[in-house]
Design an enzyme around this catalytic site. Sequence first.
Site, PDB file in Angstrom:
ATOM      1  N   GLU A 307       7.906  -1.993  -3.981  1.00 50.76           N
ATOM      2  CA  GLU A 307       6.773  -1.545  -4.791  1.00 50.76           C
ATOM      3  C   GLU A 307       7.082  -0.291  -5.611  1.00 50.76           C
ATOM      4  O   GLU A 307       6.310   0.664  -5.605  1.00 50.76           O
ATOM      5  CB  GLU A 307       5.558  -1.301  -3.884  1.00 50.76           C
ATOM      6  CG  GLU A 307       5.078  -2.574  -3.224  1.00 50.76           C
ATOM      7  CD  GLU A 307       3.884  -2.357  -2.308  1.00 50.76           C
ATOM      8  OE1 GLU A 307       2.897  -3.084  -2.494  1.00 50.76           O
ATOM      9  OE2 GLU A 307       3.945  -1.491  -1.413  1.00 50.76           O
TER      10      GLU A 307
HETATM   11  C1  ACM Z   1       5.390  -4.025   1.631  1.00 50.72           C
HETATM   12  O1  ACM Z   1       4.459  -4.640   2.165  1.00 50.72           O
HETATM   13  N1  ACM Z   1       5.157  -3.194   0.646  1.00 50.72           N
HETATM   14  C2  ACM Z   1       6.756  -4.207   2.062  1.00 50.72           C
END
Ligand code: ACM
Length: 494
Positions: A307
């Site tokens: 992310e």
């Molecule tokens: C995640 O759930 N950001 C690995």
Amino acid sequence: MSLSADVPGRGPVDPSRLPIVPWPSVVEPLDGPGVPLAIVRVDAPDARLAALAAEQLAAAGVRVDDGAPVGVTLRLDPASGPPGAASTERYTLRVSADGVVATAPERVGLLHAVRALRQLVPAGAAGAAGAVVPAVVVHDAPRYPWRGLSLDVVRHFFGPQDLRAVVDLVGALRLRVLHLHLTDDQGWRIEVPSRPELTERSSGTQVGGGRGGFLTVEELRALQAYAAERFVTIVPEVDQPGHVNAATHAIGELVPGGRPTDPYEGIEVGFSRLWFDNPATEPFLRDVLGDVARMTDGPYVHVGGDEVLTMDPAEYARFVELACRVVREAGRTPVLWQEGAHGPLEPGTVLQYWDPRGDGAPFVAAAAAGARFVMSPADRAYLDMKYTPEHPLGLDWAGCVELRDSYDWEPTQVVPGLPPEAVEGVSAAVWTETLTTRDELFSMLLPRLAAVAEVAWTDAPRKDWTSFRRRVAAQGAAWRAAGWAFHPTPQVDW
Ligand code: ACM
């Protein structure tokens, strides 16, 4: 051999009624009466294994006494397990009128056998003549070597006592890996000797304003030793180059302009980042990843990579390369979240697949380049997802995940085109934005962690939901006795 009778102690049982989770490779009921296990003596290759076996049996209400006529014998023997099974974790468990004999090529298999035996001891028969285990032979071996749980201790902190309970649970389900997500925007949870300011300045926060906390070097060492005795490997994660607000709060030099970021106690993601060309960045990553890798007893260090929403792909790739290089220089194998597929990867690097939204092509390419995959698809294995829309705990961005959703999936079919042999294993994951106590945490783990454990252990053709829901119902008494909260989903007749 008749399979019709299913009363323990009165001849062969219907094997599908034996409450073993995860379900073994071969279960052969024997003719003859069950074996009373009220009091047993334990013979094991070493005192530590004998003590672990005694602990498991005592938890099932079986008394251990050196003078008892019934023996539970644990013996190292390479000729154990299902025919042709290659896994070094394989074992054979034989319960007969002669007593209980477990054999395995390695000690881990002997503990797996004891744990299967423990599940065969009827609940509520503690110490009484009623503790009769059916006569049976089990030959067993796991499907995947990486069978794990990923646990976020940042959004809410869980300390050494809670983590030891999690290790116990992980071990009971024959999982081998406990991956700890130790750093994120809301807090820094691991002491780093070369950078003490990380925990001095950034460990006292968590989601919603609680006290936070962190593991000291000594606490991590002790936890790893506790886990290793139970054949569980701790995989620590330092998440970067996103999910770093705790670092940029503690060390202002990591931010262009040098001003530390504010503490963060919310649950948004994707806003924080490092800058590769900042002169403070590489020394920071070398110090932190180097220290954490050297503090790690196991072979893996997780370097995050998920992310990162505000960085161009070329800069992201430089972070992946550097983080993996530092971990490899310390003699460990790097693990990354699936986004790491977009960086340069050495063969053998482990990618943890999590987000089922989007294109699988980068993962197929990464597998072709030698990456190994641990499957944690959020719509199956994220145990922080709500069971149902009304469930008071958890999130729902990947949908609701009921017990059957966590059970009915095939790891090799999650990413179309991914070669089955690239799958190293399966990990459940639990994020703790909404989970503040051990009971809340365990009620999200159980019973779904048992389902993911069976996905990871049991070959696909031997999995069966109807059998599983019956076998998992039988675990409730042991979970209660252990003090493990669970969610009594209506999908199971508890
Ligand atoms: C995640 O759930 N950001 C690995």
